[in-house]
Design an enzyme around this catalytic site. Structure first.
Site, PDB file in Angstrom:
ATOM      1  N   GLN A 102     -48.691   8.536   2.414  1.00 53.92           N
ATOM      2  CA  GLN A 102     -48.613   9.875   1.834  1.00 53.92           C
ATOM      3  C   GLN A 102     -49.447   9.976   0.561  1.00 53.92           C
ATOM      4  O   GLN A 102     -49.612   8.992  -0.152  1.00 53.92           O
ATOM      5  CB  GLN A 102     -47.153  10.234   1.534  1.00 53.92           C
ATOM      6  CG  GLN A 102     -46.461  10.694   2.789  1.00 53.92           C
ATOM      7  CD  GLN A 102     -45.098  11.318   2.549  1.00 53.92           C
ATOM      8  OE1 GLN A 102     -44.143  10.953   3.192  1.00 53.92           O
ATOM      9  NE2 GLN A 102     -44.999  12.258   1.645  1.00 53.92           N
ATOM     10  N   GLN A 151     -38.028  -1.145   4.993  1.00 54.87           N
ATOM     11  CA  GLN A 151     -39.074  -0.520   4.176  1.00 54.87           C
ATOM     12  C   GLN A 151     -38.623   0.790   3.522  1.00 54.87           C
ATOM     13  O   GLN A 151     -39.107   1.157   2.450  1.00 54.87           O
ATOM     14  CB  GLN A 151     -40.269  -0.262   5.110  1.00 54.87           C
ATOM     15  CG  GLN A 151     -41.521   0.245   4.453  1.00 54.87           C
ATOM     16  CD  GLN A 151     -42.273   1.200   5.366  1.00 54.87           C
ATOM     17  OE1 GLN A 151     -41.740   2.236   5.748  1.00 54.87           O
ATOM     18  NE2 GLN A 151     -43.485   0.834   5.721  1.00 54.87           N
ATOM     19  N   SER A 206     -46.857   2.041   3.213  1.00 60.69           N
ATOM     20  CA  SER A 206     -45.656   2.815   3.552  1.00 60.69           C
ATOM     21  C   SER A 206     -45.793   3.398   4.961  1.00 60.69           C
ATOM     22  O   SER A 206     -45.799   2.664   5.942  1.00 60.69           O
ATOM     23  CB  SER A 206     -45.413   3.895   2.492  1.00 60.69           C
ATOM     24  OG  SER A 206     -44.199   4.551   2.732  1.00 60.69           O
ATOM     25  N   LEU A 207     -45.916   4.713   5.080  1.00 63.97           N
ATOM     26  CA  LEU A 207     -46.139   5.363   6.365  1.00 63.97           C
ATOM     27  C   LEU A 207     -47.266   4.687   7.151  1.00 63.97           C
ATOM     28  O   LEU A 207     -47.221   4.578   8.383  1.00 63.97           O
ATOM     29  CB  LEU A 207     -46.489   6.835   6.108  1.00 63.97           C
ATOM     30  CG  LEU A 207     -47.345   7.554   7.138  1.00 63.97           C
ATOM     31  CD1 LEU A 207     -46.521   7.867   8.357  1.00 63.97           C
ATOM     32  CD2 LEU A 207     -47.970   8.792   6.547  1.00 63.97           C
ATOM     33  N   ARG A 215     -38.764  10.357  10.479  1.00 62.11           N
ATOM     34  CA  ARG A 215     -38.712   9.635   9.196  1.00 62.11           C
ATOM     35  C   ARG A 215     -38.951  10.604   8.044  1.00 62.11           C
ATOM     36  O   ARG A 215     -38.240  10.581   7.026  1.00 62.11           O
ATOM     37  CB  ARG A 215     -39.783   8.535   9.204  1.00 62.11           C
ATOM     38  CG  ARG A 215     -39.864   7.652   7.952  1.00 62.11           C
ATOM     39  CD  ARG A 215     -40.968   6.620   8.177  1.00 62.11           C
ATOM     40  NE  ARG A 215     -41.111   5.638   7.092  1.00 62.11           N
ATOM     41  CZ  ARG A 215     -41.976   5.752   6.089  1.00 62.11           C
ATOM     42  NH1 ARG A 215     -42.762   6.819   5.996  1.00 62.11           N
ATOM     43  NH2 ARG A 215     -42.057   4.810   5.169  1.00 62.11           N
ATOM     44  N   HIS A 253     -38.721   4.962  -1.322  1.00 63.43           N
ATOM     45  CA  HIS A 253     -38.680   3.512  -1.575  1.00 63.43           C
ATOM     46  C   HIS A 253     -37.768   3.110  -2.738  1.00 63.43           C
ATOM     47  O   HIS A 253     -38.135   2.297  -3.584  1.00 63.43           O
ATOM     48  CB  HIS A 253     -40.102   2.962  -1.776  1.00 63.43           C
ATOM     49  CG  HIS A 253     -40.966   3.147  -0.572  1.00 63.43           C
ATOM     50  ND1 HIS A 253     -40.772   2.422   0.587  1.00 63.43           N
ATOM     51  CD2 HIS A 253     -41.988   3.995  -0.337  1.00 63.43           C
ATOM     52  CE1 HIS A 253     -41.666   2.828   1.490  1.00 63.43           C
ATOM     53  NE2 HIS A 253     -42.395   3.777   0.960  1.00 63.43           N
TER      54      HIS A 253
END
Length: 319
Positions: A11, A249, A91-92, A116, A200
């Site tokens: 992102q 994660q 991340s993503l 998600r 996170h």
């Protein structure tokens, strides 16, 4: 020969019009957008090509859009026989890495990241969470600042991006306190980020709880090439390890700095950022200027990168 790694963005890499040039130029990219539209039941391609900045910033849209553009770019490299020795995603972006490595089918991944995004968005009421970037301070100093700022609230490092940049996440009041302490303690810059949720950190526990059954239900295969995970900064090759890493994660920090070091120590000297933007290329320059980094997000960057990979490999003696 020097090893090659593909890096997939997360992102904040989105921008209006992303992927349009890929879809118009390469049939294999167009096919990815068509596949995403069918899997999701609405036109994600229209959102990528024509969506406004505000629409693309909504987490439930951002995540499938970036994944789709990243895989559209990856398919072109794959068709041209460019195979990485490692993959990693921020991340993503870890989902993009798993699609590239054959662990997850693209339709499965795009549906997972849509959920998600929704779960993360709904985990914390709007305005109650925040994230901030702290520049010019070591990760250990940022840990200490979070400890001082917490005061009973959640605030912790969320993205350990480079020696110079750590992103923190948590309750809005605690993040604000941490920014003030960092500014007074010599940070080059400490700024609240325009994000819709505190990713996170432990406040994402409700999202993790909702996502876990979806991930348990999804089919994961063995990886064709290793993926360095965000949570452990270690290479995995089994579908089960990859699934477990994706579950953890959601609430754990992204150990990007350690992940890049892991790949460099394993012999990687050429990195290609595959997908929209150049965020990861910028971080890589902060981590190690001796490695090469290129990117692929449209026809022009693809051609430049193919030429540069060939040149870099020709210049690197075989060990």
């Amino acid at each position: 020969m020097s090893k090659l790694a593909f890096l997939f963005p997360g992102q904040a890499s989105q921008y209006p019009g992303m992927g349009r040039n890929l879809a118009e130029t390469f049939p294999e990219s167009r096919a990815v957008f068509d596949e995403a539209d069918v899997a999701l039941g609405f036109s994600i391609s229209k959102l990528c090509f024509e969506g406004s900045e505000d629409e693309l910033k909504q987490t439930e849209n951002t995540q499938p859009c970036i994944l789709t553009v990243s895989i559209a770019a990856y398919r072109i490299l794959e068709k041209r026989g460019i195979v990485p020795d490692f993959v990693a995603g921020h991340s993503l972006g870890e989902y993009s890495g798993l699609v590239a490595s054959g662990a997850l089918s693209f339709p499965t991944a795009v549906k997972l990241v849509r959920k998600r995004g929704q779960y993360m968005q709904e985990a914390v009421p709007a305005g109650e969470g925040a994230m901030a970037a702290i520049m010019g301070m070591s990760p250990s100093d940022v840990f200490e600042i979070c400890r001082k700022a917490a005061n009973g609230d959640v605030v912790s490092p969320a993205n350990l991006n480079s020696p110079e940049q750590t992103v923190i996440s948590g309750a809005a009041a605690a993040v604000k306190r941490a920014v003030e302490i960092a500014s007074q303690s010599g940070a080059k810059r400490a700024v609240i980020l325009p994000v819709s949720a505190p990713f996170h950190c432990s406040l994402m526990a409700p999202a993790q709880k909702r996502l876990e059954p979806d991930l348990r239900e999804a089919a994961f295969s063995a990886l064709l090439f290793p993926l360095v995970t965000n949570v452990d900064a270690e290479a995995v090759t089994s579908g089960e390890e990859a699934r477990d890493a994706l579950i953890r994660q959601v609430t754990m920090p992204v150990r990007w700095l350690d992940s890049v070091h892991e790949m460099i120590e394993s012999g990687v000297s050429i990195f290609v950022e595959v997908g929209p933007g150049k965020v990861l290329s910028g971080l890589l320059r902060q981590i190690d200027r001796s490695v090469r980094c290129f990117n692929v997000e449209d026809a022009a960057s693809l051609q430049a990168t193919l030429d540069k990979i060939a040149q870099a490999r020709a210049e690197t003696p075989e060990s």
